[in-house]
Design a protein around this motif. Structure first.
Motif, PDB file in Angstrom:
ATOM      1  N   LEU A 283       2.820  -3.558  -2.417  1.00 22.39           N
ATOM      2  CA  LEU A 283       2.338  -3.002  -1.435  1.00 22.39           C
ATOM      3  C   LEU A 283       3.493  -2.392  -0.544  1.00 22.39           C
ATOM      4  O   LEU A 283       3.389  -1.287   0.080  1.00 22.39           O
ATOM      5  N   ALA A 284       4.473  -3.139  -0.449  1.00 18.13           N
ATOM      6  CA  ALA A 284       5.811  -2.484   0.350  1.00 18.13           C
ATOM      7  C   ALA A 284       6.295  -1.361  -0.223  1.00 18.13           C
ATOM      8  O   ALA A 284       6.916  -0.320   0.513  1.00 18.13           O
ATOM      9  N   ASP A 285       6.392  -1.302  -1.436  1.00 17.10           N
ATOM     10  CA  ASP A 285       6.836  -0.170  -2.435  1.00 17.10           C
ATOM     11  C   ASP A 285       5.852   1.082  -2.045  1.00 17.10           C
ATOM     12  O   ASP A 285       6.324   2.148  -1.870  1.00 17.10           O
ATOM     13  N   ARG A 286       4.628   0.923  -1.686  1.00 15.58           N
ATOM     14  CA  ARG A 286       3.514   1.709  -1.720  1.00 15.58           C
ATOM     15  C   ARG A 286       3.770   2.523  -0.239  1.00 15.58           C
ATOM     16  O   ARG A 286       3.677   3.607  -0.113  1.00 15.58           O
ATOM     17  N   LEU A 287       3.887   1.530   0.938  1.00 11.54           N
ATOM     18  CA  LEU A 287       3.977   1.917   2.140  1.00 11.54           C
ATOM     19  C   LEU A 287       5.538   2.344   2.530  1.00 11.54           C
ATOM     20  O   LEU A 287       5.391   3.233   3.449  1.00 11.54           O
ATOM     21  N   GLY A 288       6.225   1.831   1.944  1.00 15.06           N
ATOM     22  CA  GLY A 288       7.842   2.252   2.536  1.00 15.06           C
ATOM     23  C   GLY A 288       8.103   1.411   3.741  1.00 15.06           C
ATOM     24  O   GLY A 288       9.107   1.767   4.362  1.00 15.06           O
ATOM     25  N   VAL A 289       7.589   0.496   3.863  1.00 14.79           N
ATOM     26  CA  VAL A 289       7.834  -0.530   4.989  1.00 14.79           C
ATOM     27  C   VAL A 289       7.784  -1.934   4.673  1.00 14.79           C
ATOM     28  O   VAL A 289       7.256  -2.264   3.703  1.00 14.79           O
ATOM     29  N   PRO A 290       8.496  -2.772   5.288  1.00 18.59           N
ATOM     30  CA  PRO A 290       8.261  -4.409   4.914  1.00 18.59           C
ATOM     31  C   PRO A 290       6.798  -4.873   5.036  1.00 18.59           C
ATOM     32  O   PRO A 290       6.296  -4.467   5.864  1.00 18.59           O
ATOM     33  N   VAL A 291       6.720  -5.757   3.803  1.00 16.87           N
ATOM     34  CA  VAL A 291       5.391  -6.454   3.752  1.00 16.87           C
ATOM     35  C   VAL A 291       5.641  -7.986   3.643  1.00 16.87           C
ATOM     36  O   VAL A 291       6.066  -8.199   2.568  1.00 16.87           O
ATOM     37  N   VAL A 292       5.079  -8.718   4.341  1.00 13.35           N
ATOM     38  CA  VAL A 292       5.515 -10.109   4.533  1.00 13.35           C
ATOM     39  C   VAL A 292       4.254 -10.986   4.253  1.00 13.35           C
ATOM     40  O   VAL A 292       3.185 -10.777   5.217  1.00 13.35           O
ATOM     41  N   PRO A 293       4.232 -11.716   3.254  1.00 16.30           N
ATOM     42  CA  PRO A 293       2.926 -12.579   2.973  1.00 16.30           C
ATOM     43  C   PRO A 293       2.756 -13.605   3.888  1.00 16.30           C
ATOM     44  O   PRO A 293       3.729 -14.282   4.089  1.00 16.30           O
ATOM     45  N   ALA A 294       1.763 -14.059   4.246  1.00 15.56           N
ATOM     46  CA  ALA A 294       1.198 -14.846   5.291  1.00 15.56           C
ATOM     47  C   ALA A 294      -0.013 -15.640   4.900  1.00 15.56           C
ATOM     48  O   ALA A 294      -0.818 -15.123   4.227  1.00 15.56           O
ATOM     49  N   TYR A 295      -0.437 -16.742   5.335  1.00 16.16           N
ATOM     50  CA  TYR A 295      -1.495 -17.303   4.676  1.00 16.16           C
ATOM     51  C   TYR A 295      -2.500 -17.998   5.838  1.00 16.16           C
ATOM     52  O   TYR A 295      -1.816 -18.522   7.013  1.00 16.16           O
ATOM     53  N   ALA A 296      -3.747 -18.141   5.526  1.00 18.56           N
ATOM     54  CA  ALA A 296      -4.678 -18.700   6.656  1.00 18.56           C
ATOM     55  C   ALA A 296      -4.614 -20.477   6.517  1.00 18.56           C
ATOM     56  O   ALA A 296      -5.207 -21.061   7.494  1.00 18.56           O
ATOM     57  N   SER A 297      -4.347 -20.924   5.308  1.00 21.56           N
ATOM     58  CA  SER A 297      -4.300 -22.356   5.126  1.00 21.56           C
ATOM     59  C   SER A 297      -3.397 -22.691   3.930  1.00 21.56           C
ATOM     60  O   SER A 297      -2.899 -22.190   3.166  1.00 21.56           O
ATOM     61  N   ALA A 298      -2.905 -23.886   3.900  1.00 22.39           N
ATOM     62  CA  ALA A 298      -2.308 -24.723   2.930  1.00 22.39           C
ATOM     63  C   ALA A 298      -1.059 -24.140   2.625  1.00 22.39           C
ATOM     64  O   ALA A 298      -0.253 -24.685   1.494  1.00 22.39           O
ATOM     65  N   ALA A 299      -0.213 -22.978   3.228  1.00 20.31           N
ATOM     66  CA  ALA A 299       0.839 -22.596   2.844  1.00 20.31           C
ATOM     67  C   ALA A 299       1.659 -21.909   4.223  1.00 20.31           C
ATOM     68  O   ALA A 299       0.616 -21.576   5.258  1.00 20.31           O
ATOM     69  N   ALA A 300       2.829 -21.734   4.073  1.00 19.11           N
ATOM     70  CA  ALA A 300       3.699 -21.218   5.345  1.00 19.11           C
ATOM     71  C   ALA A 300       4.255 -19.688   4.765  1.00 19.11           C
ATOM     72  O   ALA A 300       4.388 -19.588   3.655  1.00 19.11           O
ATOM     73  N   PRO A 301       4.381 -18.881   5.455  1.00 15.02           N
ATOM     74  CA  PRO A 301       4.201 -18.985   7.064  1.00 15.02           C
ATOM     75  C   PRO A 301       2.713 -18.483   7.369  1.00 15.02           C
ATOM     76  O   PRO A 301       2.008 -17.890   6.469  1.00 15.02           O
ATOM     77  N   THR A 302       2.237 -19.036   8.621  1.00 16.53           N
ATOM     78  CA  THR A 302       1.035 -18.696   9.172  1.00 16.53           C
ATOM     79  C   THR A 302       1.062 -17.050   9.250  1.00 16.53           C
ATOM     80  O   THR A 302       2.298 -16.524   9.583  1.00 16.53           O
TER      81      THR A 302
END
Length: 284
Positions: free
Chosen positions: A195-214
């Motif tokens: 998705l970052a390649d498509r948008l040309g901006v940083p994309v940071v994965p985050a999670y609703a539960s069980a993993a970090a970061p929120t």
């Protein structure tokens, strides 16, 4: 005595009617021949496609996955397409498989990465079925998933081609459900990179539960880097508690869940077709 001839218009009408009848017969014959192999045997019916949804107490989730199922049916007429839930909603997956009896089926998880449900729950339910079943790979990561995420962001207000000044302050948080399985995190991270390649901006994965970061932690990290124009991309198949929770944290815009986007339907059929031609589940 000279033989009389019907008027020219009547002759043309007769010829057109005959041609229409022949076309109709040819079309029906072609339809029957498609069901027959070159050696004269009737082609076997393809295995049923069973969409496997997680299930949610949010009534919008059930409506969404039914709409997605219907879109898949529209794309592949003649294919038997069904729906089963892991929990919370009917029909439950074991009930769907029981209704299919001994008919073969391919189970396509409406999940976006590898995790406990994909590795344990769904295969266990498939193994208990009477008919021969295969479990396809989850929907992510894949370019068609990224296409859907991109479209949902633009629908929410994301500017497709921002100027350099706007781009320098923009970013996206890819909000996913989360899992303790490291392969699930790896799948989400790969989707974020695509998705970052498509948008040309940083994309940071985050999670609703069980993993970090929120989502909140990811937003704080991006703000510390001068990224204040941040969108939340909802990496959820359908509305539900986690999707609502993540969207509420957005400082700017939040995209809608993936839903019945046309690319999602194409991705489901891709996973189905791939499962029929590979000996084991494999993301592609």
């Amino acid at each position: 005595m000279t033989a009389s001839h019907p008027p020219r218009s009547e002759s043309l009408h007769h010829l057109e009617s005959t041609a229409h009848l022949m076309d109709s017969i040819s079309s029906q014959l072609a339809g029957r021949l498609r069901l027959v192999s070159p050696v004269g045997r009737r082609r076997p019916t393809p295995p049923a496609l069973v969409l496997v949804a997680h299930g949610s107490r949010d009534s919008r989730a059930a409506v969404t996955v039914v709409a997605l199922r219907d879109r898949v049916r529209e794309l592949r007429p003649g294919l038997s397409v069904h729906l089963g839930h892991i929990e919370l909603n009917e029909p439950l997956l074991p009930d769907t498989l029981a209704a299919l009896g001994y008919s073969p089926a391919v189970l396509v998880p409406l999940l976006l990465g590898r995790g406990y449900h994909v590795k344990q729950d769904i295969p266990a339910m498939a193994a208990a079925a009477a008919g021969r079943t295969r479990v396809a790979a989850p929907l992510g990561p894949h370019p068609l998933l990224v296409e859907t995420l991109y479209d949902r962001l633009t629908e929410a207000g994301w500017q497709p081609d921002p100027d350099p000044a706007v781009r320098r302050t923009s970013a996206v948080v890819l909000a996913a459900a989360g899992s303790r399985d490291p392969e699930s995190a790896a799948d989400t991270a790969r989707t974020a990179r695509l998705l970052a390649d498509r948008l040309g901006v940083p994309v940071v994965p985050a999670y609703a539960s069980a993993a970090a970061p929120t989502v909140e932690a990811a937003l704080r990290t991006l703000a510390a880097r001068g990224r204040h124009r941040v969108a939340v991309a909802s990496c959820f198949t359908a509305p539900g508690r986690f999707a609502t929770q993540c969207a509420a944290a957005a400082p700017w815009i939040a995209s809608a869940p993936l839903g019945d986007h046309p690319a999602m339907a194409r991705l489901i059929l891709h996973r189905y077709d791939r499962a029929l031609t590979t000996p084991h589940t494999e993301a592609a």
